[in-house]
Design an enzyme around this catalytic site. Structure first.
Site, PDB file in Angstrom:
ATOM      1  N   ASP A  65       0.852  -1.198   0.000  1.00  0.00           N
ATOM      2  CA  ASP A  65       0.000   0.000   0.000  1.00  0.00           C
ATOM      3  C   ASP A  65       0.882   1.240   0.000  1.00  0.00           C
ATOM      4  O   ASP A  65       2.012   1.180   0.478  1.00  0.00           O
ATOM      5  CB  ASP A  65      -0.786   0.090   1.318  1.00  0.00           C
ATOM      6  CG  ASP A  65      -2.019  -0.773   1.322  1.00  0.00           C
ATOM      7  OD1 ASP A  65      -2.302  -1.398   0.304  1.00  0.00           O
ATOM      8  OD2 ASP A  65      -2.682  -0.818   2.362  1.00  0.00           O
ATOM      9  N   TYR A  67       2.003   4.680   1.869  1.00  0.00           N
ATOM     10  CA  TYR A  67       2.007   5.052   3.292  1.00  0.00           C
ATOM     11  C   TYR A  67       0.688   5.754   3.616  1.00  0.00           C
ATOM     12  O   TYR A  67       0.159   6.519   2.800  1.00  0.00           O
ATOM     13  CB  TYR A  67       3.162   6.001   3.587  1.00  0.00           C
ATOM     14  CG  TYR A  67       4.529   5.377   3.483  1.00  0.00           C
ATOM     15  CD1 TYR A  67       4.881   4.259   4.233  1.00  0.00           C
ATOM     16  CD2 TYR A  67       5.498   5.919   2.641  1.00  0.00           C
ATOM     17  CE1 TYR A  67       6.146   3.693   4.153  1.00  0.00           C
ATOM     18  CE2 TYR A  67       6.774   5.363   2.554  1.00  0.00           C
ATOM     19  CZ  TYR A  67       7.095   4.249   3.307  1.00  0.00           C
ATOM     20  OH  TYR A  67       8.348   3.699   3.223  1.00  0.00           O
ATOM     21  N   PHE A  78       7.722   2.754  -0.977  1.00  0.00           N
ATOM     22  CA  PHE A  78       8.747   2.901   0.067  1.00  0.00           C
ATOM     23  C   PHE A  78       9.316   4.318   0.203  1.00  0.00           C
ATOM     24  O   PHE A  78      10.008   4.618   1.165  1.00  0.00           O
ATOM     25  CB  PHE A  78       9.900   1.886  -0.112  1.00  0.00           C
ATOM     26  CG  PHE A  78       9.452   0.463   0.022  1.00  0.00           C
ATOM     27  CD1 PHE A  78       9.155  -0.077   1.262  1.00  0.00           C
ATOM     28  CD2 PHE A  78       9.287  -0.340  -1.100  1.00  0.00           C
ATOM     29  CE1 PHE A  78       8.720  -1.397   1.397  1.00  0.00           C
ATOM     30  CE2 PHE A  78       8.848  -1.655  -0.984  1.00  0.00           C
ATOM     31  CZ  PHE A  78       8.563  -2.173   0.270  1.00  0.00           C
ATOM     32  N   HIS A 187      10.122  -9.073   4.127  1.00  0.00           N
ATOM     33  CA  HIS A 187       9.852  -7.636   4.026  1.00  0.00           C
ATOM     34  C   HIS A 187      10.811  -6.851   4.928  1.00  0.00           C
ATOM     35  O   HIS A 187      11.218  -7.351   5.990  1.00  0.00           O
ATOM     36  CB  HIS A 187       8.400  -7.383   4.451  1.00  0.00           C
ATOM     37  CG  HIS A 187       7.876  -6.049   4.061  1.00  0.00           C
ATOM     38  ND1 HIS A 187       8.077  -4.916   4.821  1.00  0.00           N
ATOM     39  CD2 HIS A 187       7.150  -5.651   2.981  1.00  0.00           C
ATOM     40  CE1 HIS A 187       7.495  -3.892   4.226  1.00  0.00           C
ATOM     41  NE2 HIS A 187       6.929  -4.308   3.106  1.00  0.00           N
TER      42      HIS A 187
END
Length: 220
Positions: A65, A67, A78, A187
């Site tokens: 998703d 942020y 990111f 992750h």
């Protein structure tokens, strides 16, 4: 429908923009922006594509998703805008960058410099409701980003796909691993970074592969 997106992407994605699922997701998103705070801003929904044209894409880093905190999302997975505090996952990405290729953590978490070199920073879901992670999942965005990955896999050669975490790795099933390099690890989130993300060396692996195929390296 007319979608404002970089021209080389518009060309390869044209068929998606007229499919019923895409019209549904656009209607859903328009309604969300009307009634809620949604990130990123409307003009940045397709920022990953605008920053990294299809014709120049060499590496794909797949996120989940955008942020969901104020001022964080900018349409690149990111990445955060200049002056915004780095989220924990991004800090961990920079820790691995230092270990892997010796680059010190930058002051800014803005990854536009990667995008400009051909790193497509793609989220599986392109929008999210403020402070509500996952709120725009299963509304059609994943179908669209699956199509993006499939088109990249089918129409290009020698790409590097960096898939962090189980969610991203599910989408990896679409990729033709005989034509492309797929780098998978846990992750970079604090919950999983020490379970194999640290030490996975994605940045040097990506550049080694690009070098072996006579493709310009990424200056991470």
């Amino acid at each position: 429908m007319t979608v404002k997106i970089e021209n080389s992407w518009k060309e390869v994605l044209e068929n998606e923009f007229t499919k019923p699922y895409f019209l549904e997701v656009i209607n859903f998103v328009k309604n969300e922006y009307k009634n809620h705070v949604v990130y990123p801003s409307g003009k940045d929904i397709f920022a990953a594509f605008d920053s990294t044209p299809f014709s120049k894409t060499k590496v794909i880093i797949l996120g989940q998703d955008p942020y969901h905190g104020e001022n964080q999302a900018q349409g690149l997975s990111f990445s955060v805008k200049e002056g915004v505090k780095m989220p924990p996952s991004l800090k961990n990405i920079f820790k691995e960058l230092k270990t892997d290729v010796g680059i010190e953590k930058p002051e800014s978490g803005n990854l536009e410099r990667w995008a400009a070199q051909g790193v497509l920073l793609l989220n599986a879901t392109l929008t999210v409701r403020a402070n509500n992670p996952g709120s725009h999942q299963n509304k059609g965005w994943e179908t669209f980003t699956d199509a993006v990955i499939e088109i990249l896999s089918n129409q290009k050669q020698n790409l590097v796909f960096i898939l962090w975490g189980a969610y991203a790795q599910k989408k990896g099933k679409i990729i033709d691993k005989t034509k492309h390099l797929v780098i998978e690890s846990p992750h970079p989130s604090p919950f999983s970074a020490d379970k194999g993300f640290y030490g996975s060396r994605p940045f040097s692996k990506a550049n080694d592969y690009l070098k072996s195929n006579n493709i310009d390296l990424i200056e991470w």
